[in-house]
Write an enzyme that holds these catalytic residues in place. Structure first.
Site, PDB file in Angstrom:
ATOM      1  N   HIS A   1      42.453 -12.621  37.755  1.00 20.02           N
ATOM      2  CA  HIS A   1      42.735 -13.750  36.866  1.00 20.02           C
ATOM      3  C   HIS A   1      42.049 -14.981  37.449  1.00 20.02           C
ATOM      4  CE1 HIS A   1      46.613 -11.722  35.105  1.00 20.02           C
ATOM      5  NE2 HIS A   1      45.506 -11.014  34.955  1.00 20.02           N
TER       6      HIS A   1
ATOM      7  N   ARG B   1      45.124  -7.990  24.876  1.00 18.71           N
ATOM      8  CA  ARG B   1      46.081  -7.753  25.958  1.00 18.71           C
ATOM      9  C   ARG B   1      47.427  -8.279  25.489  1.00 18.71           C
ATOM     10  NH1 ARG B   1      47.379 -10.708  31.009  1.00 18.71           N
ATOM     11  NH2 ARG B   1      48.049  -9.233  32.632  1.00 18.71           N
TER      12      ARG B   1
ATOM     13  N   GLU C   1      42.571 -12.518  32.787  1.00 20.34           N
ATOM     14  CA  GLU C   1      42.979 -13.812  32.240  1.00 20.34           C
ATOM     15  C   GLU C   1      42.032 -14.867  32.782  1.00 20.34           C
ATOM     16  OE1 GLU C   1      46.940 -15.192  32.974  1.00 20.34           O
ATOM     17  OE2 GLU C   1      47.887 -13.303  32.394  1.00 20.34           O
TER      18      GLU C   1
ATOM     19  N   TYR D   1      41.628 -18.855  37.409  1.00 15.05           N
ATOM     20  CA  TYR D   1      42.069 -20.208  37.061  1.00 15.05           C
ATOM     21  C   TYR D   1      41.502 -21.170  38.107  1.00 15.05           C
ATOM     22  CZ  TYR D   1      45.020 -18.054  33.498  1.00 15.05           C
ATOM     23  OH  TYR D   1      45.462 -17.352  32.407  1.00 15.05           O
TER      24      TYR D   1
ATOM     25  N   ASN E   1      51.858  -7.644  35.373  1.00 15.53           N
ATOM     26  CA  ASN E   1      51.112  -8.899  35.420  1.00 15.53           C
ATOM     27  C   ASN E   1      51.334  -9.623  36.748  1.00 15.53           C
ATOM     28  OD1 ASN E   1      49.608 -11.121  33.926  1.00 15.53           O
ATOM     29  ND2 ASN E   1      51.456 -12.228  34.571  1.00 15.53           N
ATOM     30  N   GLU E   2      50.240 -10.031  37.384  1.00 19.57           N
ATOM     31  CA  GLU E   2      50.281 -10.878  38.592  1.00 19.57           C
ATOM     32  C   GLU E   2      51.446 -10.492  39.501  1.00 19.57           C
ATOM     33  OE1 GLU E   2      50.144 -14.953  37.251  1.00 19.57           O
ATOM     34  OE2 GLU E   2      48.270 -14.651  36.163  1.00 19.57           O
TER      35      GLU E   2
ATOM     36  N   TRP F   1      42.966 -16.257  28.089  1.00 23.21           N
ATOM     37  CA  TRP F   1      44.358 -16.661  27.889  1.00 23.21           C
ATOM     38  C   TRP F   1      44.349 -17.991  27.141  1.00 23.21           C
ATOM     39  CZ3 TRP F   1      48.805 -14.022  29.109  1.00 23.21           C
ATOM     40  CH2 TRP F   1      50.003 -14.711  28.837  1.00 23.21           C
TER      41      TRP F   1
END
Length: 293
Positions: free
Chosen positions: A183, A39, A212, A185, A116-117, A241
């Site tokens: 993503h 990516r 990610e 996290y 992205n995001e 990531w």
């Protein structure tokens, strides 16, 4: 499915190309680490870049030379509505249209991750209409590529806006060739949360990728073991990531130090050689290992 109609499960790494444009050896190094996809961070000109058509064409060739599926993403949209100066998804679409000439003909090798995001945690209800408009605008402009859309909430979808609207958004794509990207996290710090999210897409029969994730983060401690195990269990792609070059207090997310594959970090070792990691689970796309489309 890849362009040959064969099952393809992404097992890849994010590479911060727009900030480190001279680090082109990273493509070969990421392939050598076992990845089947990469990516690539691009800029649309609002905050970074813009990444030129010539630059993107070179990125695509580096991906193809190294037999990697190439996921191209506009990073400028990160945190729109909350992050000062962030690009809208409409601006991202304009960028993709501006480099269309180097993307057409590469549909078998390139996935367009629109932005992205693309929303932070504010005014997130706008994400649905903006994402639908972006998908439809790219299709109307003639893009035949698989599209990838990131969740709001800085990609983590803790309000479940992407999850709860994914079916309608998938149906809004005339080609039915959109994949959703979560993503993971700090929001995903337990195995139960990871399992629940992946299971919701599996039960809805909708395509999902973990675009990610890391082993630690400023907003909490993701359960990377659960993320990787669940991805393997559900046949969901993941993209860690990131290869190298993290700063601003998140250097711990580097898989190798200073882009040197001989200086692998604990995170890189876990991701590449650990349980459910690249070396155990990645399979090259058939567009490279078999007959090209």
């Amino acid at each position: 499915l890849d362009a040959n109609g064969q099952v393809f499960v992404m097992r890849g790494i994010n590479h911060p190309h727009v900030w480190y444009q001279q680090q082109t050896r990273a493509f070969a190094d990421i392939k050598a680490a076992g990845a089947n996809a990469i990516r690539v961070v691009l800029g649309s000109g609002q905050r970074w870049g813009p990444s030129s058509a010539a630059d993107v064409a070179n990125v695509i060739e580096l991906c193809k030379t190294n037999r990697l599926i190439c996921i191209l993403e506009v990073h400028d949209t990160t945190g729109y509505g909350e992050q000062s100066g962030a690009a809208s998804l409409s601006q991202a679409v304009s960028y993709w249209q501006s480099i269309k000439s180097v993307l057409v003909g590469q549909e078998a090798y390139v996935i367009i991750n629109i932005g992205n995001e693309p929303y932070g945690n504010q005014n997130t209800s706008g994400w649905v209409a903006d994402t639908r408009a972006a998908i439809q605008a790219l299709r109307a402009a003639g893009f035949q590529h698989q599209l990838m859309v990131d969740a709001p909430n800085w990609g983590q979808d803790w309000q479940f806006i992407m999850r709860d609207n994914a079916a309608a958004l998938f149906a809004s794509d005339p080609l039915r060739n959109t994949v959703f990207s979560i993503h993971m996290y700090g929001v995903f710090d337990t195995a139960a949360e990871v399992q629940s999210y992946l299971d919701s897409f599996a039960r809805a029969n909708l395509p999902l990728v973990i675009g990610e994730f890391g082993w630690n983060h400023s907003d909490g401690n993701p359960d990377e073991d659960a993320i990787m195990a669940a991805a393997e269990q559900y046949g969901v792609g993941y993209l860690g990531w990131s290869w190298s070059g993290n700063g601003g207090g998140v250097e711990y997310l580097d898989m190798v130090l200073n882009f040197d594959p001989a200086r692998r970090t604990d995170w890189g070792t876990r991701f590449i050689t650990g349980p459910n990691g690249l070396m155990q689970t990645a399979r090259e796309a058939s567009v490279y290992s078999g007959q090209r489309p």
